[in-house]
Design an enzyme around this catalytic site. Sequence first.
Site, short mmCIF file in Angstrom:
data_model
loop_
_atom_site.label_atom_id
_atom_site.label_comp_id
_atom_site.label_asym_id
_atom_site.label_seq_id
_atom_site.Cartn_x
_atom_site.Cartn_y
_atom_site.Cartn_z
N HIS A 19 18.41 -40.59 -3.81
CA HIS A 19 17.93 -39.50 -4.67
C HIS A 19 17.15 -38.48 -3.85
CE1 HIS A 19 18.04 -42.86 -7.86
NE2 HIS A 19 18.93 -41.98 -8.26
N LYS A 43 18.22 -48.14 -22.81
CA LYS A 43 18.54 -48.72 -21.50
C LYS A 43 17.35 -49.54 -21.02
CE LYS A 43 20.65 -47.36 -17.07
NZ LYS A 43 21.09 -46.23 -16.23
N ARG A 92 28.27 -39.68 -4.90
CA ARG A 92 28.22 -40.63 -3.79
C ARG A 92 29.61 -41.03 -3.32
NH1 ARG A 92 24.97 -44.90 -7.00
NH2 ARG A 92 26.28 -43.89 -8.54
N SER A 130 20.07 -47.73 -7.82
CA SER A 130 18.78 -48.34 -8.17
C SER A 130 18.95 -49.83 -8.42
CB SER A 130 18.20 -47.65 -9.40
OG SER A 130 18.01 -46.28 -9.13
N1 COA Z 1 21.47 -42.11 -4.62
C1 COA Z 1 21.29 -43.35 -5.07
N2 COA Z 1 21.64 -43.74 -6.30
C2 COA Z 1 22.17 -42.82 -7.11
C3 COA Z 1 22.39 -41.50 -6.70
C4 COA Z 1 22.02 -41.16 -5.39
N3 COA Z 1 22.19 -39.95 -4.90
N4 COA Z 1 22.93 -40.83 -7.72
C5 COA Z 1 23.07 -41.69 -8.73
N5 COA Z 1 22.60 -42.90 -8.36
C6 COA Z 1 22.59 -44.14 -9.16
C7 COA Z 1 21.33 -44.31 -9.94
O1 COA Z 1 20.34 -44.96 -9.18
C8 COA Z 1 21.78 -45.15 -11.09
O2 COA Z 1 21.85 -46.49 -10.66
P1 COA Z 1 21.71 -47.69 -11.71
O3 COA Z 1 22.82 -47.57 -12.68
O4 COA Z 1 21.82 -48.85 -10.81
O5 COA Z 1 20.36 -47.53 -12.35
C9 COA Z 1 23.24 -44.70 -11.33
O6 COA Z 1 23.63 -44.09 -10.12
C10 COA Z 1 23.36 -43.75 -12.48
O7 COA Z 1 22.73 -42.52 -12.12
P2 COA Z 1 21.71 -41.72 -13.00
O8 COA Z 1 21.46 -40.47 -12.26
O9 COA Z 1 20.51 -42.52 -13.33
O10 COA Z 1 22.59 -41.36 -14.20
P3 COA Z 1 22.58 -41.86 -15.66
O11 COA Z 1 24.00 -42.07 -15.94
O12 COA Z 1 21.64 -42.93 -15.96
O13 COA Z 1 22.01 -40.55 -16.40
C11 COA Z 1 22.04 -38.25 -17.17
C12 COA Z 1 22.66 -39.34 -16.30
C13 COA Z 1 20.55 -38.41 -17.36
C14 COA Z 1 22.30 -36.96 -16.43
C15 COA Z 1 22.81 -38.28 -18.53
O14 COA Z 1 22.70 -39.55 -19.11
C16 COA Z 1 22.33 -37.23 -19.51
O15 COA Z 1 22.50 -36.06 -19.30
N6 COA Z 1 21.73 -37.65 -20.64
C17 COA Z 1 21.21 -36.74 -21.66
C18 COA Z 1 22.05 -36.75 -22.93
C19 COA Z 1 23.11 -35.67 -22.89
O16 COA Z 1 22.84 -34.51 -22.72
N7 COA Z 1 24.36 -36.10 -23.11
C20 COA Z 1 25.49 -35.21 -23.12
C21 COA Z 1 25.93 -34.86 -21.73
S1 COA Z 1 27.40 -35.69 -21.30
#
Ligand code: COA
Length: 160
Positions: A19, A43, A92, A130
């Site tokens: 990140h 979650k 990634r 994560s």
């Molecule tokens: N380095 C390391 N890990 C990374 C990474 C990076 N550069 N980028 C992503 N990851 C990992 C995260 O650590 C996480 O790992 P985990 O599943 O083991 O916890 C995983 O990838 C998911 O990434 P994250 O960035 O946490 O995405 P998410 O899917 O949980 O959330 C949001 C994405 C917040 C952008 C999305 O859920 C959102 O926009 N929610 C709001 C609701 C909305 O508007 N919905 C409509 C849009 S479709």
Amino acid sequence: MNKKKAIYPGSFDPPTNGHIDIINRGLTIFDTIVVSVIVNPSKDALFSVEERKEMLHSVYNSNPAVEIDSFEGLLVDYASQKGANTILRGLRAVSDFEYEFQMALMNRKLNPEIKSVYLMPSPEFTFLSSSIVKEVCSLGGDISCLVPTAVEKQLKKKFL
Ligand code: COA
């Protein structure tokens, strides 16, 4: 609307060097990055939203270009409220693409003003997530090169 402000949203449970890599790359493009922790009660998280924000603060304490925040609801609505027209995300590997593509197109449909920008992390962080960091730490593995020092400390507190 500030064109040079981006939102970097995610769970950050906890933030990793992957990140941090994306945020630091983003800072070469954007004037301000709002790193925003999603409030997602459905979650199961290891760290509370406040704990996650604190860990991010400890990395970017003295950097006025990085704002740490949290949000709930639609990401595009939050971005508009913050006066940002860009969503920053990391890619990634190819496996991230399908999900990110779907999210970017849905966000565009919801608000065409808001653009999605993707950056690739350094190859040494492409395998990081994560969950994998939490698993390695819980089993006593060395995570010192995978997360910032403050995050390592907090993880050890949780697991030891
Ligand atoms: N380095 C390391 N890990 C990374 C990474 C990076 N550069 N980028 C992503 N990851 C990992 C995260 O650590 C996480 O790992 P985990 O599943 O083991 O916890 C995983 O990838 C998911 O990434 P994250 O960035 O946490 O995405 P998410 O899917 O949980 O959330 C949001 C994405 C917040 C952008 C999305 O859920 C959102 O926009 N929610 C709001 C609701 C909305 O508007 N919905 C409509 C849009 S479709």
